[in-house]
Structures are given as C-alpha cells and as structure tokens.
Motif scaffolding. Structure first.
Motif, short mmCIF file in Angstrom:
data_model
loop_
_atom_site.label_atom_id
_atom_site.label_comp_id
_atom_site.label_asym_id
_atom_site.label_seq_id
_atom_site.Cartn_x
_atom_site.Cartn_y
_atom_site.Cartn_z
N GLN A 2 0.81 -1.21 0.00
CA GLN A 2 0.00 0.00 0.00
C GLN A 2 0.85 1.27 0.00
OE1 GLN A 2 -3.26 0.55 -0.33
NE2 GLN A 2 -3.63 -1.64 -0.67
N PRO A 19 -13.09 7.84 0.01
CA PRO A 19 -13.56 6.79 0.92
C PRO A 19 -14.42 5.76 0.20
CG PRO A 19 -13.81 8.94 1.95
CD PRO A 19 -13.38 9.18 0.53
N GLY A 22 -11.04 2.49 -4.63
CA GLY A 22 -9.67 2.09 -4.81
C GLY A 22 -9.30 2.25 -6.29
N ALA A 161 -10.51 -2.48 6.57
CA ALA A 161 -10.69 -1.27 5.76
C ALA A 161 -9.62 -1.10 4.70
CB ALA A 161 -10.72 -0.04 6.67
N ARG A 162 -8.50 -1.79 4.81
CA ARG A 162 -7.46 -1.65 3.79
C ARG A 162 -7.89 -2.26 2.46
NH1 ARG A 162 -3.85 -3.35 8.21
NH2 ARG A 162 -2.92 -1.46 9.10
N LYS A 165 -14.54 -1.41 1.61
CA LYS A 165 -15.32 -0.36 2.25
C LYS A 165 -15.77 -0.91 3.60
CE LYS A 165 -17.54 1.45 -1.94
NZ LYS A 165 -18.87 1.70 -2.58
N ARG A 185 -12.19 4.63 5.60
CA ARG A 185 -10.90 4.16 5.14
C ARG A 185 -10.10 3.73 6.37
NH1 ARG A 185 -10.27 9.29 1.76
NH2 ARG A 185 -9.09 9.96 3.58
#
Length: 805
Positions: A2, A19, A22, A161-162, A165, A185
């Motif tokens: 990430q 939010p 991706g 959350a990574r 949603k 997020r």
C-alpha cells in the motif's frame, strides 16, 4: 504494498482514492520480439545473451576484480533491458473502482452487559488477554466486543478497511449506522474508536434477524461482500427474530455472514435484590421490618443469605436465609431489626455473593432510616365519642410508636382525670400545639374553639409542616367552618358541599374505590404485596353509609379514594383526598365510617391504614426536611433505557425561582459520579418544574434538589432502574444459531479466542469499475530516457577507466 502504491500514485499524478474507493492498475505492453517466436526460444535467446555478456567481460577484463566485472555486466544488461522497454511501448491504464463492502454489526442489547465464566481454557485465556491492558477492566460481553475492535488503535478494523469499504452498525432492536461518514478508510478508523468505546448495553430488545435484514436493505444496490456480527445470538422477542431466519435471504444475495459468539453457553447465574423498603422514621426498641424482593437466575432451590448492616460496616445486624425460586420469579423477604440507639442511619440490605455469580453489583441496596427516641405525637380532637373517635383512640393507645393526647369537647369533667391521654382543653398557645406532629380533627364544635386556635392550626400546617387529618361529621365539620382558616386548608370546595339531613335515614350504602393516584401515587392503601391481592381486599371491605357530598375539589388536590357510584362535577365524589398546604399536608375524610373496616378482622386493615397515614403526615416534620417543595418521579421502578421524569412542585410560592430553568436536581447511583439535571418551568403550572434523566444504568438512585437552596434538608426521592426483563430471560450464548447462520451463508463462526483470524479470512469481493483515466505512456517518459543515458555513460566511463577502450 500500500505505501508503494500511494507513492506511485503521487509520482504519476493519480488522485488519491476517495472513501470506499480504490484503483485497479493494468499494464499494457507490446512484444519487443517477433510474435512468431515461441516463448521457450525467447528464454533460450535471453539466457544466451546474458551468457555472452558475461563471457565478453571475462575475456576482456579477466584481470579486473570480480565485483568490477559484475558491475560492468549489470550495466550492459540494464541497457539491453531498457531497450526492450522502449520497444514494448508500455502503457499504464488506471481504473477507479468501488471497493467491496464489509459490514460490522455490534450488539448493544442488555444481555451484552452480562459477565460470564468460561470453562473453555482457551476462551478464558483470550478474555484475560483482551482485558489485561484495557482501561475498562470489565468482562461483560460488550466490553470484550469493544476491546476486540479497538485494541492496538483499531487494528482489527483497519485490516478490514485496507481492502474493503467498511461500514459499522450497532444494533439491538434495529441496526443503526455509526460514524459521520458513510464508509471508513483505514486511516479514518481512529474516528470510530471513541464511538465504539461509548456504546452501552442498554437495548431493551434484541432482534438480530431484522437488524441484518435492514443492513441488506440499506445496501440493496451493492450487496456487501460479507457481514461480520459480534453478538451473543440471543433473540429476546422469540424465534422469529433469530439470526438464522435471515440466513436464506443473505445466501440468496451471496452475502456470507461471519459470526463472533460472545458469552458462555452455561447459564448466566445471578441474584438480584431490589425493592428494599423500610420506614423512613423508626423508633428505639421498635422492630423495623426491612422488606425486599429477590430474583435469581441459575440458583433454583439453593439457599440465599441476606444480611443487614450499616453502610460502611462489616458487622451483621440481622440476617435471613431464603430459598431461590424459578429463574426470574421474585421471592419476598423481610429482615426485622430492632435499633437500640437513636440517630440517622444508612442500612444496607445485601445478598451474600454466591458461587459463579456473574454480577454482584445488584446484590445490595441502601435505605436511610431516621431512628428516633421520641414517639410520633398525635392530638385527637372531637366533640363527642363517636364510633370513629373511639376506634382511633383505642388503636393509637396500643400503638407503641405513637404518643397520644385526646381532647373531647363534650366529655364529663372526670374524663381528663380518669384517662391518662385526655387533656382538659384544646391547646391555646402556639408552642403547645407545635409540640405535636399530627392533629386528627373530628366533628369539632367551632363555637368551642377561639379564632386564635384555628389560626394556630393553620400555622401548624403552613409553617411547622405538621400533618392534619380532618374527618367530616354530621354535626359541625367541615361546613360550619366556612370563612375560617380550615376552609382554605381543606381540599374541597365548600360552596357546593352538603351533608345528608340528620332526620332522614340513609338507605344507600356504597363501596369506596381506589383512584389511580390511590393505587400508584401513595402507599397509604397498600394492604397486600401486589395490586391483584390489594383489589381483593378492597372488594371485601364492608360498605359505608354516610358521606359528606363534596362534588368539587380544589386545584392541585389529590383524590385517593372515591365513591363507587355517585358523580361530582369533576368525577366521582371524593371519599379521601389530600392537599399540600404550605409546608405540611391536609388529609380529608368525607366519611366518618372507616371504623366499619374492623368488622370480623379487627384492626388488620383499619390499623394499617391509620399507621400509614400518621407516619405519612408526620414524616416531613420528623425528618426535618424543607416542606416548601417536593421532588417526585413518575414511578419508582424503570427499565434500562426508560426516561425518568423528575418533577419539583413548590408548595411555598415565595421560593419559586424567577428563571424558567432555575431548578436543578442532583442524581446519584450508589456512590457513582453525580449527574446534574436541569428542570424547566411548565407553562401551564408555574409552581411546577420538570426535567428528564435518560440513559440511566441499572441500579438504585437517590435524587435531591440542588438549586435553589433550602434552609433544611432539600426535597429528595429514590427510584430504581432495572435491566429489561424480557431481554434477560434468555442469557446463554446461542452458539448453535450463530453456527447455523454462518454455515447456511458460507461464512464462518468464531469464538473470542479465534476472532483475531477473521480479517484475513474475509472474502476479497469483486470491485465495481467506476471510472477509467487517460492511459499513461511509460516507455517514453523522460525519466526512462535519462536513466538509459546514465547507464550508457556509466558503462563507458568505467570501461575508459579500465583501459578497455
């Protein structure tokens, strides 16, 4: 990965994902060699190229150190790789995608406030680890759920959350979203931690099935990739609302449900002591009956020891052993105690904790008792020895807690000499009258009382806070007192009142009936433990004949007992009514035939009523509390989540604050932090201020008026908050239903010991394409061209230095 991705987005100028979104990267390249070459041949040619470069530098610079030859080889191969990169025409395509949704539901119903003992060593160790470094050391089910989600700065939620949603709900009866944003997020999880930490187990009903159904409806446009639910699985409203009832619906939407079971399958064992009652005023060497009720769960048939002690002391003053009944069924307890010294005491009635009891905080309640050395001083006044007069006199003469004095206007001269309770005349001086606590005023001839004597009676109630009971009679009281202070003090309007003619026989009898205020607003008429038994007693009491007809009562007066058949202007004719007057109270009897209650049962009910009435009317004066106002609550027992309505009524209008919000009440639960509740004046009643206490936790509460200040003890009251009974009827973890739900939806069940594995085992879900950005050409970027030039220059300089050119 990430951090590298965020760095690349910054370098290439790709906006950061919003939010719940991706990015999906797609690298498109052309083959730098002819398409007809098979892959295996390309690999052979590549290996041959590497071998040729290595052999060439070994031949030309074999005398050089190995690291130098490796450096030259690396530079040459890098240059070849960059040439191939140029020939590939590499292009990066970036798509904005919506991340799959994961929903986390946390149960905050009342059953989640239970603590459990775990036989499974693995679960017990996990629980201890969870609470070991927590600021809140509780082991309640909700505390464990909150700790699981928030420990290590919310790492559990951040892992979810990574890649998804994240949406968090709390639920008891229905699901309610938490947080200011729709989705979280990973870097916003910290905002959720205080919201989770503030959750309380106060839901009155648990409906896990409908809660999940609401979540699916909320997200029906884009079903979640999974639902995670932390609960004990208890459905307090029946099987129709169990979690498994929604499993088929979730499965039809391809939504797996991952369940985290909290609690123990063993019954949550508990004993609760409540409704502790004792007289506020007691007397030395008289028995104080401390009554209470006891409910137990999981201890049927076991002996329970109840002890009485002074608050803060370990010395047991009295004790009693009772046997626990069926789960939730109350057992009545009475622990008698005889005080030997006078004073102000706080007595604690407590259940000795039992083995494996999950909650010992509800084992005790404290009651304040004022123990007096003197008796309640009662003055009984009448003109003639009527039946009511004689019944009251005989009763109070036998009552150990009462010091009785009697004035009989038409008695023989020898009456005062022969009767130790008799007085020659009605007390003339104010200080003589003020020595009494209660005056019982019968059918007294007004001509034999001076105007000063009636004014003293008025001041006795108005200023001294004394209690006055006025019993109507056929001769004088109360109609002959029109225009005197007595008319102002009584709760009835004299203008419409009338007494039956003396020369006409009374042929119609009636049975008095309790009003709602008589049932719920006072304990004067409680002859049995419950309303049903009390109604049976009232229906069995003998009927009455004579009554003073007073069809209209004054504003603010309270009717406790009414005529069962005859109406007045505002309802049924009052039989017993009360009015606050200044600092005291005036109780009015429209009949003088309560003595009929003694038929066949003696003083069983008649005596109870008069004992209650005298203690009730004397309480303010004996306790020394300020009688210029009173504090009340709308009921004595509440369920957790109910709103407690506090009301202050000013009886002395001189003390009413001018500000609309000039009254404040302090509320305290058994030594906890005090809460200040502001009360506001009611527009329709300028002497009344009201306020509410919400979200009160389970326990016994004491409330008192903090503002304005009073000369003596401020008005106070007590009430109790209980856990909702429907919610706590089923207390054990329903693991079978949670496992069934997980199996049906292709999810998984976790215990508190294995729950930490859950984030890594959630399905990835399918991202939803939202937007495709303009392709970014990578093969001809200036940075790559500069790198290619630098590689060639570095190799040339190094070969020059080694004299290879």
């Amino acid at each position: 990965m990430q951090p590298f991705k965020r760095l690349a987005e910054w370098y290439l100028g790709i906006p950061t994902a919003e939010p719940g979104q991706g990015t999906a990267w797609n690298l498109e390249t052309n083959s730098p060699w002819p398409a007809w070459l098979p892959p295996w041949l390309v690999l052979i040619l590549g290996a041959a190229l590497v071998a040729a470069v290595v052999w060439a530098y070994r031949r030309d610079a074999g005398w050089a150190p190995l690291r130098v030859r490796m450096l030259l080889t690396g530079l040459r191969l890098t240059a070849v790789a960059l040439v191939l990169w140029f020939l590939s025409h590499a292009i990066l395509t970036v798509e904005r995608v919506g991340l799959p949704v994961i929903v986390v539901l946390i149960d905050d119903s009342a059953s989640m406030g239970l603590e459990d003992h775990y036989r499974d060593a693995e679960i017990e160790n996990a629980v201890r680890e969870l609470v070991a470094d927590a600021a809140e050391q509780g082991r309640t089910r909700l505390s464990l759920a909150k700790r699981l989600l928030t420990r290590d700065e919310g790492d559990f939620l951040k892992q979810i959350a990574r890649r998804h949603k994240l949406r968090v709900y709390r639920f008891s009866e229905t699901a309610v979203a938490l947080g200011r944003t729709e989705y979280l997020r990973a870097d916003e999880v910290n905002e959720m931690i205080p919201l989770l930490a503030g959750l309380k187990a106060d839901g009155s009903r648990t409906r896990p099935g409908p809660a999940v159904r609401k979540v699916l409806n909320d997200l029906r446009g884009a079903p979640p990739a999974a639902i995670v639910i932390l609960t004990d699985g208890v459905s307090s409203t029946g099987d129709a609302d169990k979690l498994s009832t929604v499993a088929d619906l979730a499965a039809s939407h391809y939504v797996p449900i991952y369940t985290v079971g909290l609690g123990s399958e063993d019954p949550a064992r508990d004993v609760q002591l409540y409704d502790v009652l004792a007289d506020e005023v007691a007397f030395v060497d008289d028995v104080i009956p401390f009554s209470a009720k006891l409910k137990s769960y999981g201890y049927k048939g076991q002996d329970v020891v109840v002890t009485l002690r002074e608050e803060g002391s370990t010395t047991v003053l009295a004790s009693k052993t009772v046997r626990a009944d069926d789960d939730g069924k109350p057992v009545n307890i009475e622990v008698p105690y005889t005080p030997k010294i006078e004073g102000e005491f706080d007595y604690t009635l407590e259940v000795v904790p039992l083995a494996d009891e999950t909650n010992v905080e509800n084992n005790a309640e404290t009651q304040h008792v004022s123990v007096r050395g003197e008796r309640i001083r009662v003055l009984l006044v009448d003109s003639q020895p009527r039946y009511e007069f004689r019944a009251i006199k005989q009763l109070l003469e036998r009552e150990k807690t009462v010091e009785l004095r009697v004035v009989l206007q038409e008695a023989d001269l020898e009456f005062s000499a022969e009767d130790r309770t008799a007085l020659n005349h009605f007390p003339v001086k104010k200080e003589e009258l003020f020595q009494y606590d209660v005056i019982i005023f019968g059918d007294v001839h007004p001509g034999r009382l001076s105007s000063g004597a009636l004014e003293n009676v008025r001041d006795f109630v108005l200023d001294a806070g004394g209690g006055l009971i006025v019993i109507a009679g056929p001769l004088h009281t109360p109609l002959q007192y029109a225009g005197t202070p007595l008319e102002v003090m009584l709760p009835i309007e004299f203008a419409e009142a009338k007494s039956p003619p003396l020369d006409e026989p009374i042929v119609d009898s009636f049975r008095p009936a309790l009003t709602i205020d008589g049932r719920k607003g006072t304990s004067l008429f409680h002859f049995a433990e419950n309303d049903a038994d009390n109604d049976k007693i009232w229906n069995s009491l003998p009927e009455l004949n004579w009554i003073l007809e007073a069809p209209k009562i004054k504003s603010g007066a309270r009717v406790f007992v009414e005529h069962s058949g005859r109406d007045g202007s505002g309802g049924k004719l009052p039989v017993i009514a009360m009015q606050h007057y200044g600092a005291g109270k005036v109780l009015f009897h429209a009949t003088d035939e309560l003595w009929r209650w003694r038929f066949l049962v003696g003083d069983l009910y008649y005596g109870r009523y008069w004992a209650h009435a005298i203690r009730f009317l004397s309480r303010s004066k004996l306790l020394g509390r300020d009688r210029s106002a009173e504090l009340t609550v709308d009921r004595g027992v509440y369920e957790r989540g109910d709103t407690v309505r506090l009301q202050v009524r000013f009886l002395d209008e001189r003390l009413i604050p001018s500000q609309r919000d000039g009254v404040a009440v302090m509320v305290e639960r058994g030594g906890d932090v005090q809460r200040k509740i502001e009360l506001k004046r009611l527009p329709q009643a300028p002497t009344v201020f009201e306020g509410v206490l919400s979200q009160a936790a389970e326990g016994a509460y004491h409330a008192w008026v903090a503002t304005p200040s009073f000369k003596e003890k401020p008005p106070a009251t007590d009430f109790r908050v209980e856990a909702p009974q429907r919610e706590l009827q089923v207390r054990s973890l329903d693991r079978a239903d949670l496992q069934l739900t997980a199996e049906k939806t292709h999810g998984r069940y976790y215990s508190i010991a294995t729950a930490s594995l859950l984030p890594d085992e959630l399905p990835r879900g399918e991202p939803v394409p939202l937007e495709t950005r303009e392709p970014i050409a990578l093969w001809n970027r200036s940075e790559v061209l500069v790198l290619f030039a630098l590689v060639l220059l570095a190799e040339w300089l190094l070969r020059k230095r080694l004299r290879l050119i």
